[in-house]
Write an enzyme that holds these catalytic residues in place. Sequence first.
Site, mmCIF file in Angstrom:
data_model
loop_
_atom_site.group_PDB
_atom_site.id
_atom_site.type_symbol
_atom_site.label_atom_id
_atom_site.label_comp_id
_atom_site.label_asym_id
_atom_site.label_seq_id
_atom_site.Cartn_x
_atom_site.Cartn_y
_atom_site.Cartn_z
ATOM 1 N N LYS A 252 26.550 40.457 51.372
ATOM 2 C CA LYS A 252 25.985 41.208 50.249
ATOM 3 C C LYS A 252 25.979 40.349 48.976
ATOM 4 O O LYS A 252 26.663 39.326 48.907
ATOM 5 C CB LYS A 252 26.789 42.492 50.026
ATOM 6 C CG LYS A 252 28.246 42.270 49.674
ATOM 7 C CD LYS A 252 29.043 43.572 49.782
ATOM 8 C CE LYS A 252 30.501 43.357 49.429
ATOM 9 N NZ LYS A 252 31.306 44.574 49.657
ATOM 10 N N TYR B 68 33.375 28.469 17.795
ATOM 11 C CA TYR B 68 33.155 29.728 17.065
ATOM 12 C C TYR B 68 34.480 30.378 16.695
ATOM 13 O O TYR B 68 35.405 30.431 17.515
ATOM 14 C CB TYR B 68 32.372 30.714 17.942
ATOM 15 C CG TYR B 68 30.890 30.462 18.010
ATOM 16 C CD1 TYR B 68 30.110 30.372 16.857
ATOM 17 C CD2 TYR B 68 30.250 30.356 19.242
ATOM 18 C CE1 TYR B 68 28.746 30.164 16.932
ATOM 19 C CE2 TYR B 68 28.885 30.151 19.334
ATOM 20 C CZ TYR B 68 28.134 30.056 18.170
ATOM 21 O OH TYR B 68 26.789 29.849 18.247
HETATM 22 C C1 LIG Z 1 32.410 44.143 50.357
HETATM 23 C C2 LIG Z 1 32.923 44.905 51.527
HETATM 24 C C3 LIG Z 1 33.469 44.210 52.622
HETATM 25 C C4 LIG Z 1 33.799 42.730 52.561
HETATM 26 O O1 LIG Z 1 34.954 42.618 51.747
HETATM 27 P P1 LIG Z 1 35.745 41.263 51.499
HETATM 28 O O2 LIG Z 1 36.951 41.670 50.744
HETATM 29 O O3 LIG Z 1 34.842 40.386 50.685
HETATM 30 O O4 LIG Z 1 36.066 40.647 52.808
HETATM 31 C C5 LIG Z 1 33.788 44.943 53.756
HETATM 32 N N1 LIG Z 1 33.625 46.281 53.788
HETATM 33 C C6 LIG Z 1 33.152 46.989 52.737
HETATM 34 C C7 LIG Z 1 33.019 48.458 52.840
HETATM 35 C C8 LIG Z 1 32.796 46.327 51.568
HETATM 36 O O5 LIG Z 1 32.356 47.015 50.516
#
Ligand SMILES: *Cc1c(COP(=O)(O)O)cnc(C)c1O
Length: 379
Positions: A49, A267
């Site tokens: 993702k 800054y």
């Molecule tokens: C993002 C996500 C994962 C992967 O999680 P990681 O901690 O990056 O391994 C797995 N299951 C769900 C439901 C997620 O939202």
Amino acid sequence: VGVGYRAVKPTPIAGDDRPVLTIDLAAIVANYRQLVARAAPAEVAPSVKADAYGLGMAEIAPALAAAGAKTFFVATLAEGNALRALLPAAEVYVLNGLPAGGAAALRAARLRPCLKSLADVAAWAEAGDGAPAALHIDTGINRLGLGPDEVAGLAADRRALEGIEVALVMSHLACGDDPEAPMNARQLAALGAAVAALGLAGRPRSIAASSGIFLGRDYHLALVRPGAAIYGLAPLKNQPNPMRQVIRLEGKILQVRRVDSDMRVGYGATHLVRGPGRIATVGIGYADGFMRAIGNRGFAVLGDRRVPVVGRVSMDLMTLDVSAAPPDLVAPGAMVELIGPGHSIDELAAEAGTVGYEILTALGRRFRRVHLAAAEPGA
Ligand SMILES: *Cc1c(COP(=O)(O)O)cnc(C)c1O
């Protein structure tokens, strides 16, 4: 600190002042294989993702598929469509579930929603063609998934499940990175109870993301869904990182300023340099995802020396106190390491008061991005 980043220098491009983000596909594949070995016989289904956590799904998903991954997780329909175009044969689950009115689009791309509510279940069942999906049970994170009342309702009247091929029953841990958290075992038990109540005992189950894999066999079930560990982040808090580092981020020194007497930097003039000394200005800033929070807190690496970030990080620039660095390494055009073998993502995240996940997914779009091939000659 993670180990084993391959020291391959990207070819310089004349006049190119951009920071260079190097992504080691061989390290990604090695991390995937390590998780396959740890989780066997459970299936390892990578999470790609958010453009593979900002590192490039178009390069990473095919490399993982070539290494044997058959099932993937994305967050949204749009990400699912992009992955389907890359991998026509993969099983693809959409974590955010069924978008309103999106059932036909998911079916057309053969995507599997993680059904998160009775409304999702009803909408997916409507077509009556038995298309596969995951059933997402919320066992305590209170984010996505069927809550206890919805599970009870569905258990009392299973008709809504007819017309759905439940290919996976899944849940997500709230405290998976903490092996001591009693909530982990409670959530695992709650998933088992939901599966039994729904009469889905024969179906594949999943509860572990990256950290869950390291909680032991009980958490592996049929399938694990790691993202972070594949991209080199430490799976458990306060423990050595067994994963290989995947990225290296280098920024270019644009200017070096000698400071002879006491002077202030950046800054707000928040940092006082006690002269004599040297300040190097590097062409990276918060517009590149290099967070403003590391102003006066973070580090970069020059040679084998850590140099502190001084003053505020601005949109396109940040300043380092390089007074203690070897003078031959400090010159306009020289590269400083911002993330790499000498400074891990998790260390940078701690300096910024955030997690490695946010550092990765915030990494900028104006870097020069170099993907090192998964199978380099001689690698
Ligand atoms: C993002 C996500 C994962 C992967 O999680 P990681 O901690 O990056 O391994 C797995 N299951 C769900 C439901 C997620 O939202």
